[in-house]
Scaffold this active site. Structure first.
Site, PDB file in Angstrom:
ATOM      1  N   GLY A 181      -4.234  -1.343   5.690  1.00  0.00           N
ATOM      2  CA  GLY A 181      -3.472  -2.515   5.240  1.00  0.00           C
ATOM      3  C   GLY A 181      -4.142  -3.824   5.630  1.00  0.00           C
ATOM      4  O   GLY A 181      -4.276  -4.740   4.818  1.00  0.00           O
ATOM      5  N   ARG A 182      -4.573  -3.914   6.891  1.00  0.00           N
ATOM      6  CA  ARG A 182      -5.151  -5.182   7.360  1.00  0.00           C
ATOM      7  C   ARG A 182      -6.598  -5.352   6.913  1.00  0.00           C
ATOM      8  O   ARG A 182      -7.241  -6.343   7.261  1.00  0.00           O
ATOM      9  CB  ARG A 182      -5.013  -5.280   8.885  1.00  0.00           C
ATOM     10  CG  ARG A 182      -5.575  -4.094   9.644  1.00  0.00           C
ATOM     11  CD  ARG A 182      -5.118  -4.069  11.089  1.00  0.00           C
ATOM     12  NE  ARG A 182      -5.495  -2.838  11.778  1.00  0.00           N
ATOM     13  CZ  ARG A 182      -4.797  -1.713  11.755  1.00  0.00           C
ATOM     14  NH1 ARG A 182      -3.663  -1.649  11.060  1.00  0.00           N
ATOM     15  NH2 ARG A 182      -5.202  -0.653  12.411  1.00  0.00           N
ATOM     16  N   LYS A 217       0.834  -1.198   0.000  1.00  0.00           N
ATOM     17  CA  LYS A 217       0.000   0.000   0.000  1.00  0.00           C
ATOM     18  C   LYS A 217       0.875   1.256   0.000  1.00  0.00           C
ATOM     19  O   LYS A 217       0.692   2.165  -0.787  1.00  0.00           O
ATOM     20  CB  LYS A 217      -0.916  -0.013   1.227  1.00  0.00           C
ATOM     21  CG  LYS A 217      -1.752   1.229   1.345  1.00  0.00           C
ATOM     22  CD  LYS A 217      -2.534   1.278   2.634  1.00  0.00           C
ATOM     23  CE  LYS A 217      -3.114   2.683   2.798  1.00  0.00           C
ATOM     24  NZ  LYS A 217      -3.785   2.865   4.069  1.00  0.00           N
ATOM     25  N   GLU A 229      10.833  -4.742   3.694  1.00  0.00           N
ATOM     26  CA  GLU A 229      10.870  -6.161   3.322  1.00  0.00           C
ATOM     27  C   GLU A 229      10.395  -6.356   1.873  1.00  0.00           C
ATOM     28  O   GLU A 229      10.997  -7.099   1.091  1.00  0.00           O
ATOM     29  CB  GLU A 229       9.963  -6.980   4.254  1.00  0.00           C
ATOM     30  CG  GLU A 229      10.428  -7.048   5.698  1.00  0.00           C
ATOM     31  CD  GLU A 229       9.859  -5.943   6.575  1.00  0.00           C
ATOM     32  OE1 GLU A 229       9.550  -4.843   6.026  1.00  0.00           O
ATOM     33  OE2 GLU A 229       9.746  -6.147   7.792  1.00  0.00           O
ATOM     34  N   GLU A 288      -3.467  -5.515  15.649  1.00  0.00           N
ATOM     35  CA  GLU A 288      -2.962  -4.256  15.106  1.00  0.00           C
ATOM     36  C   GLU A 288      -4.045  -3.175  15.184  1.00  0.00           C
ATOM     37  O   GLU A 288      -3.743  -1.989  15.237  1.00  0.00           O
ATOM     38  CB  GLU A 288      -2.481  -4.440  13.650  1.00  0.00           C
ATOM     39  CG  GLU A 288      -1.457  -3.401  13.239  1.00  0.00           C
ATOM     40  CD  GLU A 288      -0.870  -3.617  11.847  1.00  0.00           C
ATOM     41  OE1 GLU A 288      -1.639  -3.746  10.882  1.00  0.00           O
ATOM     42  OE2 GLU A 288       0.364  -3.641  11.709  1.00  0.00           O
ATOM     43  N   LYS A 309      10.569   0.289  13.257  1.00  0.00           N
ATOM     44  CA  LYS A 309      11.085   0.443  11.880  1.00  0.00           C
ATOM     45  C   LYS A 309      12.251   1.443  11.863  1.00  0.00           C
ATOM     46  O   LYS A 309      13.276   1.215  11.214  1.00  0.00           O
ATOM     47  CB  LYS A 309       9.980   0.959  10.952  1.00  0.00           C
ATOM     48  CG  LYS A 309       8.877  -0.049  10.661  1.00  0.00           C
ATOM     49  CD  LYS A 309       7.870   0.544   9.674  1.00  0.00           C
ATOM     50  CE  LYS A 309       6.626  -0.294   9.578  1.00  0.00           C
ATOM     51  NZ  LYS A 309       5.553   0.279   8.805  1.00  0.00           N
ATOM     52  N   HIS A 369      -3.869 -32.096  20.748  1.00  0.00           N
ATOM     53  CA  HIS A 369      -2.761 -32.941  21.192  1.00  0.00           C
ATOM     54  C   HIS A 369      -1.577 -32.094  21.637  1.00  0.00           C
ATOM     55  O   HIS A 369      -0.459 -32.605  21.740  1.00  0.00           O
ATOM     56  CB  HIS A 369      -2.374 -33.899  20.067  1.00  0.00           C
ATOM     57  CG  HIS A 369      -3.536 -34.762  19.671  1.00  0.00           C
ATOM     58  ND1 HIS A 369      -3.870 -35.912  20.344  1.00  0.00           N
ATOM     59  CD2 HIS A 369      -4.495 -34.588  18.724  1.00  0.00           C
ATOM     60  CE1 HIS A 369      -4.967 -36.433  19.809  1.00  0.00           C
ATOM     61  NE2 HIS A 369      -5.367 -35.644  18.826  1.00  0.00           N
TER      62      HIS A 369
HETATM   63  O1  F6P Z   1       4.096  -2.176   9.517  1.00  0.00           O
HETATM   64  C1  F6P Z   1       2.734  -2.424   9.589  1.00  0.00           C
HETATM   65  C2  F6P Z   1       2.084  -2.347   8.250  1.00  0.00           C
HETATM   66  O2  F6P Z   1       1.961  -1.025   7.852  1.00  0.00           O
HETATM   67  C3  F6P Z   1       0.733  -3.037   8.210  1.00  0.00           C
HETATM   68  O3  F6P Z   1      -0.280  -2.268   8.741  1.00  0.00           O
HETATM   69  C4  F6P Z   1       0.605  -3.342   6.760  1.00  0.00           C
HETATM   70  O4  F6P Z   1      -0.376  -4.316   6.508  1.00  0.00           O
HETATM   71  C5  F6P Z   1       2.002  -3.817   6.433  1.00  0.00           C
HETATM   72  O5  F6P Z   1       2.848  -3.015   7.245  1.00  0.00           O
HETATM   73  C6  F6P Z   1       2.408  -3.704   4.996  1.00  0.00           C
HETATM   74  O6  F6P Z   1       2.342  -2.382   4.550  1.00  0.00           O
HETATM   75  P1  F6P Z   1       2.410  -2.016   3.020  1.00  0.00           P
HETATM   76  O7  F6P Z   1       1.264  -2.637   2.327  1.00  0.00           O
HETATM   77  O8  F6P Z   1       2.368  -0.520   2.977  1.00  0.00           O
HETATM   78  O9  F6P Z   1       3.714  -2.540   2.476  1.00  0.00           O
END
Ligand code: F6P
Length: 547
Positions: free
Chosen positions: A267-268, A206, A212, A353, A512, A384
Site C-alpha cells: 500500500g505505501r 488495494k 473508511e 509502517e 481495526k 518559528h
Molecule cells: O491499515 C493500513 C493500510 O493497509 C495501509 O498499509 C494501506 O496503505 C491503507 O491501509 C489502505 O489500504 P487499502 O488500499 O487496502 O484500502
C-alpha cells in the site's frame, strides 16, 4: 540466530560512537577544508550534502561493514528479482516493476508481470486522455471537471502529496479533491463544492476492504443518486483501483472501470501502480510517466552505484547511526518548498509502517530500536515554532533539509530568502554558538555580571546537531520520482540492517478488529458492554450523547 546488535560490526560502531564524544563538527570543518566536498554526492537530479553529520571515515566504514554483514546488497537484489521477501504474507515486493523501463522481464512465480503492468499503464494513459480531451463525458454530456479521489493510507498519501508537489504542472480545467477520513465533515466539505454531472470519483483501495474508503464511496454514491443521477449513470462517474477486482465488482463497480494492481505492491509503495491515477489526471500522462522514470533512474542508481556514492544507502546508514548509536528517537524532514509541504507525512507512513517492528525476520525478539518517529513540515514555518527544540533541546533530532535550486515563476527575493533560511539553519545546527561568543555579545548590555553570565548560558547554542541537505535542480516530475524512490530504498536499507520485514503491517490489524466490535456496540445501543471498564465507560458516554 544472531541479531544485528550482537554482531562484531555493531560493537565496533558502539565504540566509535563513544570515541567522538566531546568532539565537535565545527572543529572537523575547521580542520578539513575538503570535508564538504568529501561528503557530497549527486544522482538523478538530487545532490546530497551529508558533511554536517557526526561521521568520520572510520564511522562511515564501520556503517558500511554493518550493511555488508547484514547482506544489504543481496537482500536488495532479492527484492528486485521478485523473491518472496515479504515472508509473513508470502509475497514478492515489486513496486520497482511498476517503473521498470529496462525492457527486461520481472518474474513472479515463473510468470513475467511486465505485460500486465504495461497494459495497465496503457489503460491509465487512454483514460487520462479521454478525460482531458473531454471524450469521456458525464451522463448529461458534460466534460469531467472535478476528480474526487477516495482512499486512505498509501491509497491517499501518495496521490495527494505528489499531486500537490507537482502544482506547477497541473492541467488547466481539471481540479482534484481528496477524501480520506471517515469523518463525514471531510466528504461533505468536498461534495458541497461539486456538481455531480461533471464529477468523477476514483475509489482507491488495494484490498477493497478498508472501512473508511468503502463508507466514503457509499456516501459519494448516495450523493450522486440524490443529486439526480441514476444507477445506470454510475459507470460514467465512478472508477476503482484495486487488487481485489472481485470485491470491487460485488460492490457495484463496472468491471471495465476497474484499474488492477497486484498483491506484490505494498500500500505505501503503491503510487507507481494505478493508485497513481489521480496524479496522472492532475498533471497529464506525460508528467506522470516522468515521475515513474525518475523512480526507475533511482532504482538503477540504488542497484549499481558504489555504496559511498549511493544516496539511499548513505541515508539509511546515517539513520541507523543516529537511531541505534546516538539514541535519536525521531527524524525531522524539512522541505523548503511550499509544494513539498506534505512530504514529511508521506515518508512518515513509508518509514514508520515499514520498519516499526519488534520482531526480526526469523521471529527473534529484538531489543533495539527499528526506526524513528518521522515528522516535519515546510520551512521556514517550523523555524518559528519547533526548531527551538532541535537547536537547544536535549534530544538529538537529525534533520533532512530539502530545497529546489530553481522554482518555476519565482526566481526572486522570496526564493533567495527561502534558501538563505534553509542554509542558515543547517549552519546554526552544525556550528552552534559558544558560551564565550554569547558572553562577548552581551558586553554592552545593561546587566550585572551574574545576569550577563546567566543570559549568555541561555543563549548558548550547542551545535553539533546533524543534518543532511538535499538540493534539487528543480522539483520536476522526474526528480520527484527519484526523491520518493530514494526514501523507499533508504527505508529498505534500514529494514535490511535491522533484519525486519519492511513490507507487512500486522500492527494495524488489532485496532481495526476492536474498532469494528466497538462500532457494533455504538450502533446497537441496547447491546451489553463487555469490554474493559474504561472502554465501556467511553461507549456509554457516546451512547448518552447520541440518544
Ligand atoms: O491499515 C493500513 C493500510 O493497509 C495501509 O498499509 C494501506 O496503505 C491503507 O491501509 C489502505 O489500504 P487499502 O488500499 O487496502 O484500502
Amino acid at each position: 540466530m544472531t541479531t544485528v546488535n550482537q554482531t562484531e560490526q555493531w560493537n565496533v560502531l558502539s565504540k566509535l560512537a563513544q570515541s567522538i564524544q566531546g568532539q565537535h563538527m565545527r572543529d572537523w570543518f575547521n580542520a578539513d577544508p575538503q570535508r564538504a566536498a568529501k561528503y557530497t554526492t549527486s544522482a538523478c537530479g538530487i545532490t546530497l550534502d551529508y558533511s554536517k553529520n557526526l561521521i568520520n571515515p572510520d564511522i562511515l566504514q564501520g556503517l558500511l561493514n554493518l550493511a555488508h554483514r547484514q547482506q544489504v546488497p543481496q537482500k536488495r537484489d532479492a527484492m528486485f528479482a521478485g523473491e518472496i521477501i515479504n515472508h509473513t504474507e508470502q509475497r514478492a515486493v515489486l513496486h520497482t516493476a511498476l517503473r521498470n523501463f529496462s525492457g527486461e522481464p520481472v518474474m513472479v512465480d515463473g510468470v513475467d508481470v511486465m505485460p500486465d503492468v504495461l497494459a495497465t499503464q496503457d489503460k491509465i494513459k487512454d483514460f487520462v486522455q479521454q478525460i482531458h480531451s473531454g471524450q469521456h463525458k458525464g451522463y448529461t454530456g458534460k466534460a469531467i471537471k472535478h476528480i474526487v479521489s477516495i482512499g486512505i493510507g498509501g491509497s491517499f498519501l501518495g496521490p495527494k502529496i505528489m499531486s500537490e508537489a507537482l502544482k506547477p504542472y497541473w492541467k488547466d480545467g481539471i481540479s482534484v479533491h481528496y477524501v480520506a477520513n471517515v469523518d463525514a465533515c471531510h466528504i461533505q466539505d468536498v461534495l458541497a463544492k461539486l456538481d455531480h454531472t461533471d464529477t468523477l470519483f476514483v475509489m482507491s483501495s488495494k484490498s477493497f476492504t478498508t472501512q473508511e474508503t468503502l463508507q466514503n464511496t457509499l456516501t459519494a454514491k448516495q450523493w450522486f443518486l440524490d443529486q439526480g443521477g441514476s444507477q445506470n449513470d454510475i459507470a460514467k462517474h465512478f472508477v476503482a483501483v484495486s487488487s481485489n477486482v472481485k470485491a470491487a465488482v460485488e460492490f457495484g463497480m463496472d468491471e471495465n472501470n476497474i484499474f488492477p494492481m497486484w498483491d506484490w505492491v505494498g500500500g505505501r509503495y503503491s503510487l507507481w501502480s494505478a493508485i497513481g491515477l489521480p496524479i496522472a489526471l492532475t498533471v497529464g500522462y506525460e508528467h506522470y510517466r516522468a515521475l515513474l522514470e525518475g523512480a526507475f533512474a533511482m532504482d538503477t542508481h540504488f542497484k549499481t552505484a558504489p555504496a559511498t556514492e549511493n544516496l539511499p544507502m548513505l541515508l539509511g546508514l546515517l539513520g541507523v547511526w543516529y537511531t541505534n548509536f546516538h539514541g535519536a528517537q525521531s527524524h525531522v524532514l524539512l522541505p523548503y518548498y511550499h509544494y513539498l509541504r506534505g512530504f514529511p507525512a508521506y515518508v512518515q507512513q513509508l518509514d514508520m509502517e515499514s520498519n516499526g517492528k519488534g520482531v526480526a525476520n526469523q521471529a527473534d525478539d529484538i531489543d533495539y530500536a527499528t526506526g524513528p518517529v518521522i515528522w516535519g513540515s515546510e520551512g521556514t514555518n517550523g523555524q518559528h515554532s519547533f526548531h527551538q527544540l532541535i537547536h537547544q533541546g536535549k534530544v538529538l533530532i537529525p534533520a533532512d533539509f530539502m530545497l529546489p535550486l530553481n522554482v518555476p515563476q519565482q526566481n526572486d527575493i522570496h526564493h533567495a530568502m527561502l534558501a538563505s533560511n534553509c542554509f542558515g539553519q543547517t549552519q546554526a545546527l552544525m556550528q552552534g554558538k559558544t558560551y564565550q561568543e554569547c558572553y562577548a555579545d552581551l558586553a554592552s548590555a545593561d546587566l550585572d555580571e551574574s545576569a550577563r553570565k546567566g543570559l549568555a548560558k541561555h543563549k548558548t547554542m550547542p551545535g553539533n546537531k546533524p543534518s543532511n541537505t538535499l538540493l534539487f535542480e528543480q522539483l520536476d516530475p522526474h526528480t520527484l520520482g527519484a526523491l520518493v524512490a530514494m526514501y523507499e530504498h533508504k527505508v529498505f536499507v534500514q529494514g535490511a540492517i535491522w533484519g525486519v520485514n519492511s513490507f507487512d503491517q500486522w500492527g494495524v490489524e488489532l485496532g481495526k478488529v476492536l474498532g469494528n466490535q466497538v462500532l457494533d456496540k455504538l450502533v446497537n445501543t441496547d447491546a451489553t458492554l463487555e469490554f474493559d471498564a474504561s472502554t465501556n465507560q467511553l461507549i456509554e458516554k457516546f451512547r448518552q450523547a447520541n440518544r
